[in-house]
Write a protein that holds these residues in place. Structure first.
Motif, PDB file in Angstrom:
ATOM      1  N   ASN A   6       8.607   4.498  11.042  1.00  0.00           N
ATOM      2  CA  ASN A   6       9.711   3.788  11.651  1.00  0.00           C
ATOM      3  C   ASN A   6      10.010   2.411  11.083  1.00  0.00           C
ATOM      4  O   ASN A   6      11.070   1.881  11.358  1.00  0.00           O
ATOM      5  N   THR A   7       9.115   1.795  10.317  1.00  0.00           N
ATOM      6  CA  THR A   7       9.404   0.464   9.815  1.00  0.00           C
ATOM      7  C   THR A   7       9.103   0.380   8.347  1.00  0.00           C
ATOM      8  O   THR A   7       8.224   1.040   7.815  1.00  0.00           O
ATOM      9  N   MET A   8       9.876  -0.494   7.675  1.00  0.00           N
ATOM     10  CA  MET A   8       9.731  -0.642   6.241  1.00  0.00           C
ATOM     11  C   MET A   8       8.364  -1.197   5.878  1.00  0.00           C
ATOM     12  O   MET A   8       7.802  -0.886   4.846  1.00  0.00           O
ATOM     13  N   GLU A   9       7.816  -2.053   6.749  1.00  0.00           N
ATOM     14  CA  GLU A   9       6.564  -2.719   6.415  1.00  0.00           C
ATOM     15  C   GLU A   9       5.340  -1.852   6.706  1.00  0.00           C
ATOM     16  O   GLU A   9       4.259  -2.100   6.180  1.00  0.00           O
ATOM     17  N   ALA A  10       5.498  -0.863   7.559  1.00  0.00           N
ATOM     18  CA  ALA A  10       4.332  -0.106   8.016  1.00  0.00           C
ATOM     19  C   ALA A  10       3.743   0.742   6.901  1.00  0.00           C
ATOM     20  O   ALA A  10       4.448   1.428   6.184  1.00  0.00           O
ATOM     21  N   VAL A  11       2.433   0.658   6.750  1.00  0.00           N
ATOM     22  CA  VAL A  11       1.706   1.518   5.822  1.00  0.00           C
ATOM     23  C   VAL A  11       0.943   2.540   6.646  1.00  0.00           C
ATOM     24  O   VAL A  11       0.237   2.182   7.597  1.00  0.00           O
ATOM     25  N   PRO A  12       1.084   3.805   6.373  1.00  0.00           N
ATOM     26  CA  PRO A  12       0.444   4.827   7.204  1.00  0.00           C
ATOM     27  C   PRO A  12      -1.069   4.726   7.178  1.00  0.00           C
ATOM     28  O   PRO A  12      -1.668   4.403   6.164  1.00  0.00           O
ATOM     29  N   ARG A  13      -1.693   5.011   8.315  1.00  0.00           N
ATOM     30  CA  ARG A  13      -3.152   4.969   8.393  1.00  0.00           C
ATOM     31  C   ARG A  13      -3.774   6.012   7.477  1.00  0.00           C
ATOM     32  O   ARG A  13      -4.793   5.790   6.865  1.00  0.00           O
ATOM     33  N   GLY A  14      -3.180   7.188   7.418  1.00  0.00           N
ATOM     34  CA  GLY A  14      -3.667   8.246   6.558  1.00  0.00           C
ATOM     35  C   GLY A  14      -2.534   8.778   5.715  1.00  0.00           C
ATOM     36  O   GLY A  14      -1.443   9.009   6.229  1.00  0.00           O
ATOM     37  N   ASP A  15      -2.775   8.933   4.433  1.00  0.00           N
ATOM     38  CA  ASP A  15      -1.737   9.406   3.521  1.00  0.00           C
ATOM     39  C   ASP A  15      -1.993  10.890   3.267  1.00  0.00           C
ATOM     40  O   ASP A  15      -2.913  11.256   2.543  1.00  0.00           O
ATOM     41  N   GLU A  16      -1.157  11.747   3.860  1.00  0.00           N
ATOM     42  CA  GLU A  16      -1.369  13.186   3.730  1.00  0.00           C
ATOM     43  C   GLU A  16      -1.179  13.675   2.305  1.00  0.00           C
ATOM     44  O   GLU A  16      -1.576  14.796   1.962  1.00  0.00           O
ATOM     45  N   TYR A  17      -0.588  12.853   1.447  1.00  0.00           N
ATOM     46  CA  TYR A  17      -0.352  13.246   0.066  1.00  0.00           C
ATOM     47  C   TYR A  17      -1.401  12.692  -0.898  1.00  0.00           C
ATOM     48  O   TYR A  17      -1.271  12.831  -2.107  1.00  0.00           O
ATOM     49  N   SER A  18      -2.439  12.043  -0.383  1.00  0.00           N
ATOM     50  CA  SER A  18      -3.408  11.379  -1.251  1.00  0.00           C
ATOM     51  C   SER A  18      -4.130  12.358  -2.172  1.00  0.00           C
ATOM     52  O   SER A  18      -4.452  12.027  -3.317  1.00  0.00           O
ATOM     53  N   ARG A  19      -4.406  13.560  -1.690  1.00  0.00           N
ATOM     54  CA  ARG A  19      -5.124  14.530  -2.521  1.00  0.00           C
ATOM     55  C   ARG A  19      -4.221  15.217  -3.535  1.00  0.00           C
ATOM     56  O   ARG A  19      -4.619  15.462  -4.671  1.00  0.00           O
ATOM     57  N   ILE A  20      -2.992  15.540  -3.119  1.00  0.00           N
ATOM     58  CA  ILE A  20      -2.112  16.311  -3.993  1.00  0.00           C
ATOM     59  C   ILE A  20      -1.383  15.434  -4.998  1.00  0.00           C
ATOM     60  O   ILE A  20      -0.975  15.910  -6.070  1.00  0.00           O
ATOM     61  N   ALA A  21      -1.226  14.135  -4.709  1.00  0.00           N
ATOM     62  CA  ALA A  21      -0.412  13.270  -5.569  1.00  0.00           C
ATOM     63  C   ALA A  21      -0.824  13.301  -7.042  1.00  0.00           C
ATOM     64  O   ALA A  21       0.037  13.414  -7.923  1.00  0.00           O
ATOM     65  N   PRO A  22      -2.131  13.221  -7.379  1.00  0.00           N
ATOM     66  CA  PRO A  22      -2.500  13.186  -8.798  1.00  0.00           C
ATOM     67  C   PRO A  22      -2.152  14.457  -9.571  1.00  0.00           C
ATOM     68  O   PRO A  22      -1.999  14.421 -10.795  1.00  0.00           O
ATOM     69  N   VAL A  23      -2.036  15.580  -8.872  1.00  0.00           N
ATOM     70  CA  VAL A  23      -1.758  16.846  -9.566  1.00  0.00           C
ATOM     71  C   VAL A  23      -0.390  17.419  -9.190  1.00  0.00           C
ATOM     72  O   VAL A  23      -0.040  18.512  -9.627  1.00  0.00           O
ATOM     73  N   TYR A  24       0.368  16.676  -8.403  1.00  0.00           N
ATOM     74  CA  TYR A  24       1.637  17.194  -7.886  1.00  0.00           C
ATOM     75  C   TYR A  24       2.584  17.602  -9.012  1.00  0.00           C
ATOM     76  O   TYR A  24       3.174  18.696  -8.980  1.00  0.00           O
ATOM     77  N   ASP A  25       2.734  16.758 -10.017  1.00  0.00           N
ATOM     78  CA  ASP A  25       3.677  17.064 -11.096  1.00  0.00           C
ATOM     79  C   ASP A  25       3.218  18.259 -11.932  1.00  0.00           C
ATOM     80  O   ASP A  25       4.045  19.018 -12.442  1.00  0.00           O
ATOM     81  N   VAL A  26       1.913  18.417 -12.063  1.00  0.00           N
ATOM     82  CA  VAL A  26       1.394  19.556 -12.824  1.00  0.00           C
ATOM     83  C   VAL A  26       1.641  20.862 -12.069  1.00  0.00           C
ATOM     84  O   VAL A  26       2.064  21.864 -12.650  1.00  0.00           O
ATOM     85  N   VAL A  27       1.415  20.822 -10.762  1.00  0.00           N
ATOM     86  CA  VAL A  27       1.522  22.038  -9.947  1.00  0.00           C
ATOM     87  C   VAL A  27       2.977  22.389  -9.647  1.00  0.00           C
ATOM     88  O   VAL A  27       3.399  23.544  -9.770  1.00  0.00           O
ATOM     89  N   VAL A  28       3.767  21.397  -9.265  1.00  0.00           N
ATOM     90  CA  VAL A  28       5.126  21.640  -8.780  1.00  0.00           C
ATOM     91  C   VAL A  28       6.197  21.262  -9.804  1.00  0.00           C
ATOM     92  O   VAL A  28       7.319  21.758  -9.748  1.00  0.00           O
ATOM     93  N   GLY A  29       5.841  20.401 -10.746  1.00  0.00           N
ATOM     94  CA  GLY A  29       6.811  19.869 -11.694  1.00  0.00           C
ATOM     95  C   GLY A  29       7.652  20.901 -12.429  1.00  0.00           C
ATOM     96  O   GLY A  29       8.880  20.762 -12.518  1.00  0.00           O
TER      97      GLY A  29
END
Length: 218
Positions: A6-29
């Protein structure tokens, strides 16, 4: 793609994409690239000219933003996942990335010639999808473009449909529930129509018609 707080400044407590982010482009790209090419072509047409500013809501790893910047557009990418934005910022290419809510970016109204939303509406609860689309319309100046790529209903292409459904199921129970609701309500075209927009026919279709790219003049 991630963005639904809901806010621009808020950083989520848990990032659900933290595990997939490093391989996202390889898998889905490889699947996303032709879709992003069609979206970039749409963003570079009509009222959007080289050098104009465009915003990519729920930009993820920045693949589309990077492509649009390479086509001569000034791009702002917005996402709520620090892990995804870490990957995006590694691309360079002059894109400005913001850790922000795509439904409430804090950016100035009517400050962009175009906006892209790539595969973000189907994975959100309907009210959040509507808020993201409302933000897109707020950000784009009159006569500008909102370009959306997402799933659509289509006859045939059963294998592609089954593969998409499997991927959405593997993304998690909540994600899959949102996807099912999105499709049961008619997919991307119907979503845009319910919002009061006229998507017309998709500019391009992929995966046997299961994915559509739509361009709407604001």
């Amino acid at each position: 793609m991630a963005a639904h707080k809901n806010t621009m400044e808020a950083v989520p407590r848990g990032d659900e994409y933290s595990r997939i982010a490093p391989v996202y482009d390889v898998v889905v790209g490889p699947f996303l690239r032709p879709v992003h090419e069609a979206m970039t072509a749409a963003l570079g047409s009509g009222a959007v000219r080289p050098g104009d500013a465009v915003v990519d809501l729920c930009c993820g790893t920045g693949a589309l933003a990077d492509m649009a910047a390479g086509a001569g557009l000034r791009v702002v990418g917005v996402d709520l996942s620090p892990a995804m934005l870490h990957q995006a910022r590694g691309r360079g290419n002059g894109v400005r990335y913001l850790l922000a809510d795509a439904a409430a970016t804090g950016l100035e109204p009517a400050g962009f010639a175009g906006c892209a939303i790539s595969f973000a509406l189907h994975e959100k609860p309907p009210e959040i999808g509507r808020a993201i689309l409302a933000e897109a319309l707020r950000l784009v100046r009159p006569g500008g473009l909102v370009v959306v790529a997402d799933y659509r209903t289509a006859n045939g292409a059963r294998l592609a449909g089954a593969a998409i459904a499997l991927v959405e199921r593997l993304a998690g129970r909540d994600h899959h529930a949102c996807y099912r609701h999105f499709m049961e309500k008619g997919g991307c075209s119907a979503f845009l129509t319910r919002f009061g927009l006229d998507p017309g026919n998709p500019l391009a279709c992929f995966l046997g018609g299961r994915v559509g790219v739509y361009s709407v003049v604001v």
